[in-house]
Structure formats: C-alpha cells, structure tokens
Design a protein around this motif. Structure first.
Motif, PDB file in Angstrom:
ATOM      1  N   LEU A 479       0.818  -1.205   0.000  1.00 58.16           N
ATOM      2  CA  LEU A 479       0.000   0.000   0.000  1.00 58.16           C
ATOM      3  C   LEU A 479       0.859   1.267   0.000  1.00 58.16           C
ATOM      4  N   LEU A 480       1.983   1.220   0.698  1.00 55.15           N
ATOM      5  CA  LEU A 480       2.843   2.399   0.741  1.00 55.15           C
ATOM      6  C   LEU A 480       3.456   2.694  -0.623  1.00 55.15           C
ATOM      7  N   VAL A 481       3.775   1.643  -1.368  1.00 52.40           N
ATOM      8  CA  VAL A 481       4.273   1.853  -2.732  1.00 52.40           C
ATOM      9  C   VAL A 481       3.203   2.545  -3.569  1.00 52.40           C
ATOM     10  N   GLN A 482       1.930   2.141  -3.382  1.00 56.80           N
ATOM     11  CA  GLN A 482       0.829   2.789  -4.102  1.00 56.80           C
ATOM     12  C   GLN A 482       0.582   4.205  -3.581  1.00 56.80           C
ATOM     13  N   ALA A 483       0.806   4.399  -2.281  1.00 54.75           N
ATOM     14  CA  ALA A 483       0.481   5.688  -1.658  1.00 54.75           C
ATOM     15  C   ALA A 483       1.314   6.826  -2.218  1.00 54.75           C
ATOM     16  N   GLN A 484       2.422   6.528  -2.904  1.00 58.08           N
ATOM     17  CA  GLN A 484       3.196   7.591  -3.536  1.00 58.08           C
ATOM     18  C   GLN A 484       2.348   8.356  -4.542  1.00 58.08           C
ATOM     19  N   ASN A 485       1.341   7.657  -5.101  1.00 60.07           N
ATOM     20  CA  ASN A 485       0.504   8.281  -6.128  1.00 60.07           C
ATOM     21  C   ASN A 485      -0.958   8.424  -5.715  1.00 60.07           C
ATOM     22  N   THR A 486      -1.447   7.564  -4.803  1.00 58.23           N
ATOM     23  CA  THR A 486      -2.884   7.534  -4.507  1.00 58.23           C
ATOM     24  C   THR A 486      -3.280   8.381  -3.310  1.00 58.23           C
ATOM     25  N   GLY A 487      -2.337   8.834  -2.510  1.00 61.59           N
ATOM     26  CA  GLY A 487      -2.673   9.777  -1.455  1.00 61.59           C
ATOM     27  C   GLY A 487      -2.989   9.174  -0.114  1.00 61.59           C
ATOM     28  N   ALA A 488      -3.816   9.915   0.654  1.00 58.95           N
ATOM     29  CA  ALA A 488      -4.001   9.636   2.068  1.00 58.95           C
ATOM     30  C   ALA A 488      -4.747   8.344   2.341  1.00 58.95           C
ATOM     31  N   ALA A 489      -5.641   7.914   1.449  1.00 61.54           N
ATOM     32  CA  ALA A 489      -6.439   6.715   1.716  1.00 61.54           C
ATOM     33  C   ALA A 489      -5.547   5.490   1.850  1.00 61.54           C
ATOM     34  N   SER A 490      -4.628   5.300   0.898  1.00 61.45           N
ATOM     35  CA  SER A 490      -3.707   4.162   0.971  1.00 61.45           C
ATOM     36  C   SER A 490      -2.762   4.301   2.158  1.00 61.45           C
ATOM     37  N   PHE A 492      -3.414   5.787   5.024  1.00 64.01           N
ATOM     38  CA  PHE A 492      -4.170   5.456   6.229  1.00 64.01           C
ATOM     39  C   PHE A 492      -4.319   3.942   6.373  1.00 64.01           C
ATOM     40  N   ALA A 493      -4.660   3.253   5.279  1.00 67.09           N
ATOM     41  CA  ALA A 493      -4.789   1.795   5.320  1.00 67.09           C
ATOM     42  C   ALA A 493      -3.456   1.142   5.674  1.00 67.09           C
ATOM     43  N   ALA A 494      -2.368   1.689   5.123  1.00 64.29           N
ATOM     44  CA  ALA A 494      -1.044   1.150   5.454  1.00 64.29           C
ATOM     45  C   ALA A 494      -0.731   1.353   6.927  1.00 64.29           C
ATOM     46  N   GLY A 495      -1.141   2.496   7.480  1.00 62.75           N
ATOM     47  CA  GLY A 495      -0.941   2.733   8.907  1.00 62.75           C
ATOM     48  C   GLY A 495      -1.698   1.734   9.760  1.00 62.75           C
ATOM     49  N   LEU A 496      -2.917   1.388   9.357  1.00 62.59           N
ATOM     50  CA  LEU A 496      -3.675   0.367  10.077  1.00 62.59           C
ATOM     51  C   LEU A 496      -2.972  -0.984  10.007  1.00 62.59           C
ATOM     52  N   LEU A 497      -2.467  -1.334   8.826  1.00 66.03           N
ATOM     53  CA  LEU A 497      -1.770  -2.611   8.673  1.00 66.03           C
ATOM     54  C   LEU A 497      -0.478  -2.635   9.488  1.00 66.03           C
ATOM     55  N   ALA A 498       0.234  -1.518   9.504  1.00 70.59           N
ATOM     56  CA  ALA A 498       1.450  -1.450  10.326  1.00 70.59           C
ATOM     57  C   ALA A 498       1.106  -1.603  11.803  1.00 70.59           C
ATOM     58  N   ALA A 543       2.706  10.527   4.088  1.00 74.69           N
ATOM     59  CA  ALA A 543       3.655  10.100   5.116  1.00 74.69           C
ATOM     60  C   ALA A 543       3.160  10.482   6.506  1.00 74.69           C
ATOM     61  N   VAL A 544       2.649  11.695   6.643  1.00 72.69           N
ATOM     62  CA  VAL A 544       2.133  12.135   7.941  1.00 72.69           C
ATOM     63  C   VAL A 544       0.916  11.303   8.337  1.00 72.69           C
ATOM     64  N   THR A 545       0.055  11.022   7.364  1.00 72.63           N
ATOM     65  CA  THR A 545      -1.133  10.208   7.647  1.00 72.63           C
ATOM     66  C   THR A 545      -0.735   8.822   8.127  1.00 72.63           C
ATOM     67  N   TYR A 546       0.228   8.222   7.456  1.00 73.17           N
ATOM     68  CA  TYR A 546       0.698   6.890   7.857  1.00 73.17           C
ATOM     69  C   TYR A 546       1.252   6.904   9.279  1.00 73.17           C
ATOM     70  N   LEU A 547       2.162   7.834   9.554  1.00 73.13           N
ATOM     71  CA  LEU A 547       2.804   7.872  10.872  1.00 73.13           C
ATOM     72  C   LEU A 547       1.797   8.208  11.973  1.00 73.13           C
ATOM     73  N   ALA A 548       0.870   9.105  11.682  1.00 74.44           N
ATOM     74  CA  ALA A 548      -0.126   9.470  12.684  1.00 74.44           C
ATOM     75  C   ALA A 548      -1.046   8.291  12.991  1.00 74.44           C
ATOM     76  N   THR A 549      -1.433   7.571  11.964  1.00 74.09           N
ATOM     77  CA  THR A 549      -2.292   6.399  12.175  1.00 74.09           C
ATOM     78  C   THR A 549      -1.586   5.360  13.027  1.00 74.09           C
ATOM     79  N   PHE A 550      -0.324   5.116  12.719  1.00 74.06           N
ATOM     80  CA  PHE A 550       0.429   4.141  13.504  1.00 74.06           C
ATOM     81  C   PHE A 550       0.614   4.627  14.937  1.00 74.06           C
TER      82      PHE A 550
END
Length: 689
Positions: A479-490, A492-498, A543-550
């Motif tokens: 998801l993080l590889v996709q998040a480079q282009n798809t934005g906050a939704a991916s 956020f999902a990656a943060g949940l998975l992490a 990146a901020v969305t991912y880290l904040a979710t985690f």
C-alpha cells in the motif's frame, strides 16, 4: 478496490460462509470439508482480489443475494441436520478450571467447547457443543480441539464424556449401525431399543420406516475413537435424514433440494468467475498456460510430498514466460508465482481438513488457548491475559481461523502461505519500477524459494505470530508503494496494517517507522544528492497520515495496558525481559551487550540459530550488505534504491534491542523479501534489465 466492491465482497463472504442447515458439500462455516475449505477458503478470496470487476455485474449480485437469502431462510424454517454432540469434562457438571501456559480456562459447568458456530458455542450451558455432520474415522476427526487443553492439564490421562442425540428418519425397514473403537464405552437408546458397548464393539439395531430418537452417552479414554453411523451398509449421512431435533415437514426432500440449489449457485459463480479471469488475461496465453501447468504440478507435489522443499525453485522459471505489457502487473505476478504457491499448500493441507492438530506445549499452544478464552469465554479485550508475555494479536487471529475452519488447523496453513506470498508480491512491487517486470518476477520467485529451502520451511501452519506479523508488514509495504501516487487513503490503510503488524509482534515497533521510507520514489538512488533532490516529490500528506495512524495504534495499545495494570506502556509485562540485549545509553560501550547484538544480527541475517554461514539465505545476506554499502555511499553501490536500503536495514533494527534463541529463522521472515528485492535490483543494474 472501490467501496462498492468492498461491500459486495463482504456480502459474498457472508453468503458463502453463512452456516447452512443442510449437510451439503459447500455448507458454510465450519469449512470442515475439502471442497468447501478450498473453494471458500482459498479460491473465492483469490478471485475477489484478482478480478474484482466481476462483482460489478448485475447477474452476479443477484446470485449473491439469492444465496444469502437461501442461507438465512434455512436458518428460520429448517432443522439443523446432523446430530447434537455435547462434550464435558469427567467432573461435569462441576467446574472445569485450568491454567495453560499462563492462560486461564474457566468453564463453570465443565463444558468442553468445539469450534462450531452451529452449536451453542457462546451459551453458558449449551445443549450442543458441536454438530456431528460426517463420519469420524479417527480420534483427530472428532471436534475435540479442546484436548490440547485437557491433555496439557492431565498429562494425556483422558476421560471425557460425550452425549450424542438427535433423530434419524428412514424410508424403509433396515439396519442402523454405529461403528466404534476400543477406547469408547457407550450406552443409550436408538429408537425404542437400548444399546450398549463396553470394548468398542459396534452398536446396531433394526429400525422401521419413520423417525426415531437417538440418545447415546459415551465415555472416552485413550485415543482409539471412531464414530461411523451406517444405514444398510451405506453412510447414514447420505442414506438417511439425521437431525438435531425432530425433523419438520420442510426437511428431507425440500432441504436436499435447497442444498443442491446452494451448491449450484456457488459452483456456477466460481466457474463463471474463473472463465472471466481467463478472458482478462487472454492477451497473455503463455501466462495462462504456465499458471495452469504450474498449479497442477505444485499441487501434485504438495499432495504427494515429492520435492516439497525445492518445489518453489521451479517458480524462478516464470521470469522467462512471455507476458503482454498490460498484464505485467501485480495480478499477473500472482498468476505466475502466487497461484502455484497457494495450490501447493492447498494440496499439502488436504489431510488437515476436518481434523484437529495436537499443538506442542510452547508458544504454539499458548496462542491457541488464548484464542479459546477470547472466542468461547468472551474475553474480547483482555485476550487471555492482562499483559502480553506472548505476542498479542495472533491469539485473536488463531481463534477466528479455528472458528471459520472448525477444529481444523488448515486455516493457519492457508493464512501463513498467503502471508508469505504477500512478501513475494511486495518484492515484485518494489523491484518492478527499478529493474523491470522479469527481474521483479525473479525476485518474487526467489523470495518464495528462500522461504521453502531455508529454516523458515517449518513455519507455515505452525501457528506462530511471526508469519502473520510479516504478512501485515508486506501488505503495508504494498500500500505504501501505491500511496506515492494515490494519497491519504492508501497511507491510512497502510498505517492500520502497520499497527496490526506491531500488535502481532511487538518487536516490529521500530520497523514500522522505517517503512515510511517507501514514500521516497523507488527510482531514487541512495546517493545523498539524489535523495535531497527527491524531497520535493515525497507525498508528505501520505507520510504524515501513515505515521499518525500508527502512532494512534501504539497509543491505544498502551492505553489497554494501562486499563488492566495502571501502567501506560507498550512493553510492560512483555517477553522483552527475557530477550533484552541490554542496549542503553549507559551500556553502549559494553562488550557483553555488543556480543549479544552481534549474535542477534548474525542469526537474523543468516536465518539460523546458532548463527553460522549458510548458503540458503545468500540472497538475504547479499541484500543486507548491499543496503549498508549503499547508505554508506560506496561508489556504484550507492546507485541502488534509497527506500529499499532503508527498509531492509530497518528490518534489522529490532535485533539491537531484542532477540530470541528459539525457533531458528523466526526473526528473519519480515526481512527476506526486502533484502531479496535489493539483491535483485543490484543484479539488474549489474547484468542489465
């Protein structure tokens, strides 16, 4: 996948898994038959991911709704087919209390519960703890997973009580017989006839046409058990109507017809989906031929046990299969290497379907017992213990898998195989933008081959948390590889998975932070000038969305610990006290500490214990060394991807603080795909794409 498709995927899962009242081949949970375990447990989930657009069709949605209505309607108007089984401890109805590997078990009425949602699995005093829906030819076929608890407590001195009751309806006069084994003592009635057996002799009676009550009481010791009802020498499950309570008018022919309709809908749905998938990849006939042939070959090897340790090496040949440009994607990679990989484990797991496993008295058993306490006794938040000496989340996962597949441990095998496959797909997704499709397929196949030939081989199906935690990590990386282009939704999902990764293995706390490096484009080299130039291209919001979710996930974990202990901490009460290397600011110059860290790192990279050079993980060793050299700005090597180097070394970070000397290779699972991706990328740059 769009929200609408996700919704229909959930509806499909509900329709297929909804427990049918009939004893059809595809009768929903528990998935204790071979056909339904493979179709519902493997094929349908794979199709949902491979070709989700199939769910957009109106006819498909109509079929799904019809199946759901049929299953729900059966629950209201039909009697449950099969016989009612109720297991109790020898002291029943007195309480059964025990502690197994720190996990308490408390059954006030001495009930021993099976993983069968059709029975009263959450009732305080269930009339049934399992539904007898098939012949039990051996002890492991009985819905008696709880023996893992009672054997641990009693030292295998078994003495169980089993009550079996229900009704049998027959159309003509004939002979009803139940074949038993020597460690069973039985008394009771079948129809109006009293029956007894003291040495496992078969019990038999002659029944006239009509409906007859069955009421049997069984005392069970040892492990020589058998319960095989027959009617005129045919299986009673096929030749008669067996029901838990007195059958209704709609039972019999009507229920058989409804069961046939359910199976027909599922078979047509799966068949049409497979044909639609074939047309999706029609531009790549070589890919389809390879996928079908490799699935057949690895399934054969999995079923026979031939070449099982080296079977995955065959998948490396997938790198030379011609594939059309539109199909050079993650789904194409799944068909090339993932489908045969899963087919191998599907065939290998066939003997496990409908049988329970005896777990060894270690972490393996602890997770399972905690799962029993969560799902059967309702300790949903406590999870079996107030603090997690054993890793937390897998106990919920193991309980859910047992509930779906019945007492069978085949669900754990499927889950572990899928998690390892996610690692191979993560390696593919990382390598493809840098080195091209063929090198990416080679990296995916090499990842699976390393899992097979190395010390990690014994992990799939064993029921430990390492594979599951790595699976969450691999999914997050995708998801993080996709998040480079798809934005906050991916993101956020990656943060949940992490977060799930961390919950499953706490030593991945630091690794989750290193995964954020995947927001740096994979084509950016490790040279500092290139990294600085790429900073403006980073998806900062993601990146901020991912880290904040985690961070929120970690805080919730610490809050749960505070709720039960009064200590706000993510490490309080965990096994770190047993595995701590001792690294602190005050011990940073200690030779003893660095000796432990050296041991930890070498065991991680060489994937064995005690650590020693081994040719099997050479691709992993090479990837770790290349990553270190790239970040040290060694000429030529620094051209390798910055993001992959950071994540690979980040996968080693936990070894600075924690290490376990048990289960060789357990701490290396999450590292392997990223290190192999780095090695493949280096190979592509050295030998050309």
């Amino acid at each position: 996948m769009t929200a609408t498709r996700v919704l229909w995927t959930v509806v499909l899962a509900a329709a297929v898994l909804w427990p049918s009242r009939s004893l059809a081949w595809l009768s929903g949970v528990p998935l204790d038959g071979r056909a339904e375990a493979i179709v519902a447990g493997l094929i349908l989930p794979a199709l949902c991911w491979l070709h989700p657009r199939f769910l957009d069709r109106g006819a498909v949605r109509t079929a799904i709704v019809a199946l759901l209505v049929l299953r729900a309607g059966q629950s209201m108007v039909m009697t449950q087919h099969g016989l009612c089984a109720r297991f109790t401890s020898p002291t029943a109805p007195a309480p059964y209390r025990a502690t197994v590997l720190t996990i308490p078990i408390d059954e006030p009425l001495g009930v021993l519960r099976s993983w069968d949602v059709r029975a009263g699995w959450r009732d305080a005093s269930p009339s049934c703890t399992a539904i007898v829906d098939r012949p039990y030819a051996s002890a492991s076929a009985f819905p008696a997973w709880f023996l893992n608890i009672t054997d641990m407590v009693s030292g295998t001195r078994r003495g169980l009580r089993l009550d079996v009751n229900g009704y049998v309806r027959v159309k003509e006069r004939g002979r009803f017989l139940i074949d038993l084994d020597r460690d069973m003592v039985v008394d009771g009635t079948i129809g109006s006839t009293g029956v007894t057996s003291t040495q496992g002799e078969p019990i038999a009676t002659t029944l006239d046409a009509g409906t007859h009550r069955i009421d049997l009481h069984v005392r069970m010791a040892g492990d020589r058990w058998r319960f095989v009802p027959t009617w005129n020498d045919r299986s009673a499950f096929d030749a008669t109507l067996l029901t838990v309570s007195e059958p209704r008018a709609l039972d019999g022919a009507v229920s058989a017809f409804l069961g046939f309709v359910e199976e027909f809908v599922i078979v047509i749905l799966v068949g049409a989906w497979l044909f639609a998938l074939l047309f999706e990849f029609w531009a790549s006939p070589a890919l389809l031929v390879w996928s079908i042939a490799s699935v057949a070959m690895l399934a054969f090897w999995g079923a026979t046990g031939r070449f099982e340790r080296v079977a995955a090496l065959v998948l490396i040949a997938a790198a030379v299969v011609p594939v059309a440009e539109p199909d050079r994607n993650l789904r194409g990679a799944f068909l090339l290497v993932g489908a045969p990989w899963m087919a191998f484990f599907a065939a290998r797991g066939l003997p496990l379907v409908g049988h329970f496993s005896a777990y060894s008295n270690d972490d393996w058993l602890a997770y399972q017992v905690a799962g029993y306490r969560i799902f059967m006794n309702g300790f949903w938040l406590e999870g079996g213990s107030r603090v997690f000496d054993y890793q937390p989340l897998y106990r919920w996962l193991s309980g859910a898998l047992h509930l779906v597949f019945g007492d069978s441990s085949v669900g754990e095998l499927y889950w572990d195989a899928a998690c390892l496959l996610a690692g191979a797909l993560a390696a593919f997704a990382i390598v493809k933008p840098v080195a091209g499709f063929r090198w990416a397929i080679g990296a995916a196949a090499a990842t699976l081959a390393t899992f097979s030939v190395s010390t990690l081989w014994y992990f799939p199906g064993r029921g430990l948390s390492e594979v599951a935690a790595a699976g969450w990590a691999f999914a997050a990386a995708l998801l993080l590889v996709q998040a480079q282009n798809t934005g906050a939704a991916s993101a956020f999902a990656a943060g949940l998975l992490a977060t799930l990764m961390f919950y499953t293995r706490l030593n991945h706390l630091l690794f989750a932070g290193f995964l954020v490096a995947l927001f740096v484009p994979l084509t950016v080299s490790a040279r500092w000038s290139d990294v600085r130039a790429s900073l403006s291209r980073i998806n900062l919001t993601g990146a901020v969305t991912y880290l904040a979710t985690f961070a929120v996930g970690v805080a919730l974990f610490a809050t749960r610990t505070w709720w039960y202990t009064g200590v706000f901490s993510v490490l309080y009460g965990t096994s770190l006290k047993n595995n701590d290397t001792g690294l602190r600011l005050g011990t940073i110059t200690s030779p003893a500490v660095w000796s432990r860290i050296s041991h930890s790192l070498r065991a991680l990279v060489w994937m064995n214990e005690p650590p020693s050079p081994d040719p099997r993980p050479l691709l992993v060793v090479a990837g770790v060394l290349l990553s270190a050299l790239a970040l040290l700005q060694v000429p030529r090597v620094s051209r390798l991807p910055f993001a992959v180097a950071v994540v690979t070394l980040g996968a080693c970070a936990s070894s600075l603080f924690a290490h376990t000397h048990n289960y060789p290779g357990r701490m290396s699972i999450h590292l392997a795909p990223f290190a192999i991706a780095m090695t493949a990328t280096a190979g592509a740059k050295l030998f050309g794409r």
